[in-house]
Design an enzyme around this catalytic site. Structure first.
Site, PDB file in Angstrom:
ATOM      1  N   GLU A 260       0.838  -1.221   0.000  1.00 25.97           N
ATOM      2  CA  GLU A 260       0.000   0.000   0.000  1.00 25.97           C
ATOM      3  C   GLU A 260       0.864   1.258   0.000  1.00 25.97           C
ATOM      4  O   GLU A 260       1.689   1.455   0.904  1.00 25.97           O
ATOM      5  CB  GLU A 260      -0.914  -0.022   1.237  1.00 25.97           C
ATOM      6  CG  GLU A 260      -1.906   1.136   1.248  1.00 25.97           C
ATOM      7  CD  GLU A 260      -2.895   1.070   2.402  1.00 25.97           C
ATOM      8  OE1 GLU A 260      -3.196  -0.035   2.900  1.00 25.97           O
ATOM      9  OE2 GLU A 260      -3.346   2.147   2.830  1.00 25.97           O
TER      10      GLU A 260
ATOM     11  N   LYS B  79      -7.106  -0.744  11.721  1.00 25.99           N
ATOM     12  CA  LYS B  79      -6.565  -1.202  10.424  1.00 25.99           C
ATOM     13  C   LYS B  79      -5.327  -0.376  10.091  1.00 25.99           C
ATOM     14  O   LYS B  79      -4.322  -0.900   9.604  1.00 25.99           O
ATOM     15  CB  LYS B  79      -7.648  -1.071   9.354  1.00 25.99           C
ATOM     16  CG  LYS B  79      -7.271  -1.672   8.000  1.00 25.99           C
ATOM     17  CD  LYS B  79      -6.496  -0.742   7.103  1.00 25.99           C
ATOM     18  CE  LYS B  79      -6.197  -1.395   5.754  1.00 25.99           C
ATOM     19  NZ  LYS B  79      -5.323  -0.549   4.917  1.00 25.99           N
TER      20      LYS B  79
ATOM     21  N   ASP C  88       4.211 -14.426  11.645  1.00 25.28           N
ATOM     22  CA  ASP C  88       2.873 -14.823  11.208  1.00 25.28           C
ATOM     23  C   ASP C  88       1.903 -13.663  11.432  1.00 25.28           C
ATOM     24  O   ASP C  88       1.409 -13.463  12.542  1.00 25.28           O
ATOM     25  CB  ASP C  88       2.483 -16.080  12.016  1.00 25.28           C
ATOM     26  CG  ASP C  88       1.129 -16.626  11.638  1.00 25.28           C
ATOM     27  OD1 ASP C  88       0.356 -15.925  10.960  1.00 25.28           O
ATOM     28  OD2 ASP C  88       0.836 -17.766  12.044  1.00 25.28           O
TER      29      ASP C  88
ATOM     30  N   HIS D 118      -2.131  10.820   0.451  1.00 21.84           N
ATOM     31  CA  HIS D 118      -2.271   9.483  -0.115  1.00 21.84           C
ATOM     32  C   HIS D 118      -2.219   9.529  -1.640  1.00 21.84           C
ATOM     33  O   HIS D 118      -1.544   8.723  -2.272  1.00 21.84           O
ATOM     34  CB  HIS D 118      -3.576   8.848   0.351  1.00 21.84           C
ATOM     35  CG  HIS D 118      -3.745   7.449  -0.134  1.00 21.84           C
ATOM     36  ND1 HIS D 118      -3.006   6.406   0.387  1.00 21.84           N
ATOM     37  CD2 HIS D 118      -4.508   6.930  -1.097  1.00 21.84           C
ATOM     38  CE1 HIS D 118      -3.325   5.307  -0.243  1.00 21.84           C
ATOM     39  NE2 HIS D 118      -4.247   5.589  -1.153  1.00 21.84           N
TER      40      HIS D 118
HETATM   41  C1  MEV Z   1      -5.703   3.252   5.279  1.00 20.11           C
HETATM   42  O1  MEV Z   1      -4.999   2.103   4.874  1.00 20.11           O
HETATM   43  C2  MEV Z   1      -5.635   3.429   6.769  1.00 20.11           C
HETATM   44  C3  MEV Z   1      -6.465   4.576   7.354  1.00 20.11           C
HETATM   45  O2  MEV Z   1      -7.832   4.438   6.936  1.00 20.11           O
HETATM   46  C4  MEV Z   1      -6.353   4.492   8.846  1.00 20.11           C
HETATM   47  C5  MEV Z   1      -7.270   5.424   9.608  1.00 20.11           C
HETATM   48  O3  MEV Z   1      -8.341   5.801   9.094  1.00 20.11           O
HETATM   49  O4  MEV Z   1      -6.918   5.750  10.765  1.00 20.11           O
HETATM   50  C6  MEV Z   1      -6.000   5.883   6.836  1.00 20.11           C
END
Ligand code: MEV
Length: 440
Positions: free
Chosen positions: A85, A280, A296, A393
């Site tokens: 990513e 995430k 792992d 991003h």
């Molecule tokens: C994207 O891979 C991760 C985010 O969505 C984490 C977040 O919202 O804190 C940017």
């Protein structure tokens, strides 16, 4: 329709490739070429990879990046990250640099206890089972002495075996709930071998236990397996500084920035929809280092999310506060890692990643990886509460879009420069690319 195949695993690698290309792809020749393009020229190295798993047909590349400038407990690290990513490595590097001049990251391992269970059914008198357990407990331990010997020599081994009555949740269901110290090994094989040894001993001893009636002798073992839920194998990582030191965020005071950060974390604490995405983002950093170090990531993921729900509701793995003018941001997360065994000495890049990290012990690696997760979360939440996530991003994702469009190196240089001054969105990039092509 394609028919099922018998004995696929016994085919040669070439035949496996031919079969998959012919039965499941439109252009077998191209498929074969794509697959072979990723074979390593060095047969020995390729063979090593072929044997990591079963039915290997090729290698699947992920980029390995470096996030430098991580000051952790006053020691500088450059952290290897394997991830597909865009913007994750950049965000980690930026957060590392930011905290490097503000005291760096401080970490502590809160515990290293691993867990495994023997699940079994017993239909008899519970008091008799309790007495039997007292009688059999030392035998369970001695039954696995050969497996435990080396681990014990190094200071690890079995910590405890407990009988747990689960009959209020499921009829006749009991467990041996076992805890272990596996030192620098992740310990999955060690734990599972011990558990299978306990299970066998439990069954055999029950057959010979005098006080049991005929039916009671038949303890039925259901399964023996480690648990990826390890709430006592936890690491804490933290950053803190005076609120006034949180400079560097345009158009916003340091006080407002600190408050927005705390508020965003508090939202993730009370709102599961947000908490999942928030976590995430943490796992973006964590998985990338777990993967680069040959660990792992499925185990770490499963354990982390279970820990995030340990109080009955899914919540944030990070925390933030402002007290007496000090901004504090921290994470507590369970992690089962190994720096010996598994792929650690086998995969050349894993070996190298561990060397770059100065050959850490499993405990040190827990700390480094927790820091990567915390830095990632700091970076993501900082963007979210200031500029929004897309600005940064899309800049990072720009090259992916340009590559998809088939841009030349010259075109890429020119468009990367252009988007330093313009907002990048997918359509804006396509438009600018087409304009540039037409001009030329
Ligand atoms: C994207 O891979 C991760 C985010 O969505 C984490 C977040 O919202 O804190 C940017």
């Amino acid at each position: 329709m394609t028919k099922p195949i018998e004995g696929f695993s016994k085919l040669t690698k070439e035949d496996k490739i031919n079969w998959i290309a012919q039965h499941y792809t439109q252009h077998p020749k191209e498929t074969i070429a794509v697959l072979k393009q990723y074979w390593n020229e060095d047969d020995k190295l390729q063979n090593l990879h072929d044997e990591f798993i079963e039915n290997t047909i090729t290698n699947f590349y992920l980029p390995l990046g470096i996030a430098p400038n991580f000051l952790i407990n006053n020691k500088l690290y450059a952290i290897p990250m394997a991830i597909e990513e865009s913007s994750v490595v950049a965000a980690a590097s930026k957060a590392a640099k930011f905290w490097q001049t503000r005291g760096g990251f401080k970490t502590t391992v809160l515990g290293t206890e691993k867990v495994g269970q023997v699940h079994f059914m017993y239909q008899g008198d519970i008091e008799k089972l309790t007495k039997f357990f007292k009688h059999v407990r030392p035998r369970l331990i001695s039954s696995v002495a050969p497996i435990v010997k080396n681990m014990e020599k190094r200071g690890g081994g079995i910590k405890n075996i407990e009988l747990r009555d689960k009959t209020s949740e499921l009829d006749n269901y009991f467990q041996l709930h076992c805890t272990f110290e596996t030192l620098d090994a992740m310990g999955a094989n060690f734990i599972n071998s011990c558990l299978e040894g306990f299970a066998q001993c439990l069954k055999e001893e029950a057959q010979q236990y005098g006080p049991f009636s005929d039916g009671e002798k038949d303890i039925e073992i259901v399964m023996s397996i480690l648990s990826n839920y390890i709430p006592n194998c936890v690491v804490r990582a933290e950053v803190s500084c005076p609120v006034s030191d949180l400079k560097g965020h345009h158009g916003i005071t340091t006080e407002d920035f600190a408050k927005k950060m705390v508020r965003a974390v508090n939202i993730a604490k009370v709102e599961p929809y947000r908490a999942v995405t928030h976590n995430k983002g943490i796992m973006n950093g964590i998985d990338a280092v777990v993967l680069a170090t040959g660990n792992d990531f499925r185990a770490v993921e499963a354990g982390a999310h279970a820990y995030a729900s340990k109080d009955g509701r899914y919540t944030s793995l990070t925390h933030a506060s402002i007290e007496n003018g000090i901004f504090r941001f921290w994470i507590e997360i369970p992690m089962a890692l190994g720096t010996v065994g598994g792929l650690t000495r086998l995969h050349p890049l894993v070996k190298l990643a561990l060397e770059i990290l100065q050959n850490p012990s499993a405990k040190e690696l827990m700390q480094i990886i927790a820091v990567a997760g915390l830095a990632q979360n700091f970076g993501a939440v900082r963007s979210l509460v200031t500029t929004g996530i897309q600005q940064g991003h899309m800049k990072m994702h720009l090259l992916n879009i340009l590559n998809q469009l088939g841009a030349t190196e010259d075109e890429k240089l020119s468009l990367v420069d252009y988007f330093k001054r313009h907002t990048a969105s997918h359509s804006a990039v396509v438009e600018a690319f087409e304009e540039l092509r037409n001009k030329r």
